[in-house]
Design a protein around this motif. Sequence first.
Motif, short mmCIF file in Angstrom:
data_model
loop_
_atom_site.label_atom_id
_atom_site.label_comp_id
_atom_site.label_asym_id
_atom_site.label_seq_id
_atom_site.Cartn_x
_atom_site.Cartn_y
_atom_site.Cartn_z
N THR A 201 8.71 -6.18 -11.65
CA THR A 201 9.00 -7.01 -10.48
C THR A 201 8.59 -8.44 -10.76
O THR A 201 7.43 -8.70 -11.10
CB THR A 201 8.24 -6.48 -9.24
OG1 THR A 201 8.65 -5.15 -8.95
CG2 THR A 201 8.55 -7.36 -8.02
N ASP B 245 7.70 3.60 -2.37
CA ASP B 245 7.19 2.61 -3.31
C ASP B 245 5.76 2.93 -3.77
O ASP B 245 5.15 2.17 -4.50
CB ASP B 245 7.25 1.19 -2.73
CG ASP B 245 6.48 1.05 -1.42
OD1 ASP B 245 5.70 1.96 -1.06
OD2 ASP B 245 6.68 0.03 -0.74
N ARG C 191 7.59 -11.99 -9.51
CA ARG C 191 7.02 -12.62 -8.32
C ARG C 191 7.00 -14.13 -8.50
O ARG C 191 6.47 -14.63 -9.50
CB ARG C 191 5.60 -12.11 -8.07
CG ARG C 191 4.92 -12.76 -6.86
CD ARG C 191 3.45 -12.41 -6.81
NE ARG C 191 2.78 -13.10 -5.69
CZ ARG C 191 2.33 -14.35 -5.74
NH1 ARG C 191 2.48 -15.06 -6.85
NH2 ARG C 191 1.74 -14.90 -4.70
N HIS D 4 9.95 -11.45 -4.35
CA HIS D 4 9.83 -10.36 -5.30
C HIS D 4 11.23 -9.94 -5.71
O HIS D 4 12.09 -9.71 -4.86
CB HIS D 4 9.11 -9.15 -4.70
CG HIS D 4 7.65 -9.36 -4.47
ND1 HIS D 4 6.86 -8.40 -3.86
CD2 HIS D 4 6.82 -10.39 -4.77
CE1 HIS D 4 5.61 -8.84 -3.79
NE2 HIS D 4 5.56 -10.05 -4.33
N ILE E 1 12.61 1.34 -11.89
CA ILE E 1 12.21 -0.07 -11.82
C ILE E 1 11.40 -0.41 -13.06
O ILE E 1 10.39 0.24 -13.37
CB ILE E 1 11.37 -0.35 -10.55
CG1 ILE E 1 12.13 0.09 -9.29
CG2 ILE E 1 11.02 -1.83 -10.47
CD1 ILE E 1 13.42 -0.63 -9.07
N ARG F 85 13.09 -6.98 -7.97
CA ARG F 85 12.92 -5.73 -8.71
C ARG F 85 13.95 -5.70 -9.85
O ARG F 85 15.15 -5.86 -9.63
CB ARG F 85 13.10 -4.53 -7.79
CG ARG F 85 11.93 -4.35 -6.84
CD ARG F 85 12.24 -3.38 -5.72
NE ARG F 85 13.28 -3.90 -4.85
CZ ARG F 85 13.09 -4.85 -3.93
NH1 ARG F 85 11.90 -5.40 -3.78
NH2 ARG F 85 14.09 -5.26 -3.18
N SER G 102 17.86 -5.80 -4.48
CA SER G 102 16.95 -5.98 -5.60
C SER G 102 15.84 -6.99 -5.30
O SER G 102 14.82 -7.00 -5.99
CB SER G 102 17.71 -6.43 -6.85
OG SER G 102 18.39 -7.64 -6.61
N GLY G 103 16.03 -7.85 -4.28
CA GLY G 103 15.01 -8.86 -4.04
C GLY G 103 14.89 -9.28 -2.60
O GLY G 103 15.83 -9.14 -1.81
N PRO H 223 5.50 -2.08 -12.97
CA PRO H 223 5.87 -1.15 -11.91
C PRO H 223 5.04 0.12 -11.96
O PRO H 223 4.31 0.38 -12.92
CB PRO H 223 7.33 -0.82 -12.26
CG PRO H 223 7.33 -0.83 -13.77
CD PRO H 223 6.35 -1.93 -14.17
#
Length: 425
Positions: A391, A13, A393, A337, A388, A339, A241-242, A364
């Motif tokens: 994201t 990441d 939030r 989060h 990605i 993605r 994904s999250g 990203p």
Amino acid sequence: MKNIFLQIGATRDGQNPYCEIAQGQGFYTVLVEMGDFVDYQSLCIAFPFDMILRIDHPENHVEVLQAYMNAGLLKQPEVVLAGFEAYNQCAGRVREMLSNSHEGQSFIPLDKYAQRMALKTTNITFSQPNFRFFSSAHSIKDSRDVLSYPSVIKPIDGGGGLGIWLIKTPEDLDSAVNKLAATMNYGGRLFSGFIIENYLQGEEYSLQGVVCNGRPFALTCCQKVIEVTENNDGNISFYESGHVAEAANKLPKEFINLMHFCCETFNYQQGAFHIDFIVVDGVPYFLEMGFRLSGMGVVNLVKETTGLNWAEIAFNIEQGKSFEGITYLPHSPAVGHLRLRQASHLSAAEFWVQQNQCGNVLLPINFPQLNISSESSLYADLTRHAGILGTLRLTANDTREILTAFHGIISTSRASANKGLQCAE
């Protein structure tokens, strides 16, 4: 000379939180990584390490140590940690080779099959999906008519969801096996084996924590958002994904028992960990344990939720410093989060934020998507970690508010996203 921190493998990441902690404490930081991956990630971010050692096989502890010695570094590393799942066993073996005999045997992280067998052979009945082991992809076909369906195929030494397929029929199995046989593990190497387990439907969780002198501490618990994707060839895969994180100060007793039982069974005495499990009818079923920090930005979620620096705690424990426990924030919200990998999901998330006037879409790191062959050393990285678009939030007092928003965004188009979702921040 300064104390040296050796990290085996860069985080996928792009964050490398251990490096920041080490440099803040005056360490000289060294990264060992594939040259191809260093070149690839350097296209969009700068590595923060003081020295980078390029090798072909960061999963090979002998090659890692040889590169370290050839670099002319005059001291043994004080701290050795893996930045990525694929290199965690290597980090354990390097620590073992560098340790003095009187310090006892170092911990070597168990792969997914070894974990399942360790739990299965205990005297305590513990819930996990029924499973079978196969040493190669093609050997799975010999059992196609005696396996139960639906099931999930997963490599025992993969990472990031690579090579995990849902199979509903024997025909699905044949297709998935053919796909697996053509899938390379990280670094362009082969997988060392596979397990097939019964497919369970429930709510998936991940528990983040640390162990100090054999005593485990839970920091946060994340509920996952799993996307199920059907490819053009009909194969069905999964993608995390999250994550929606809550402080672990009010965990159910069953989750606490799971944490203690796993750490005791695997004899994990110190370091960071996360435990993945699925809850079916109120019962947690063990899936796997990672003996490391989580990726995909979960380190940030831990800090946002609890105020605790998970990487710093783990780094200090690895130095032998004591850890006395956790003081949770008095009013910590849930933080999530998500993605976003599809343009329609990104548009729906941006529309949701605009409509509800809360939350935000984070830009990203733009890891480039390259045209490469399936034999490339970068194939796994580009398959699982690139692409990605943003994201989302969100924060809320209730995890369900965030999950409702997340599931709505990934399951609807922008046109239907204006029906109104509860504000989650």
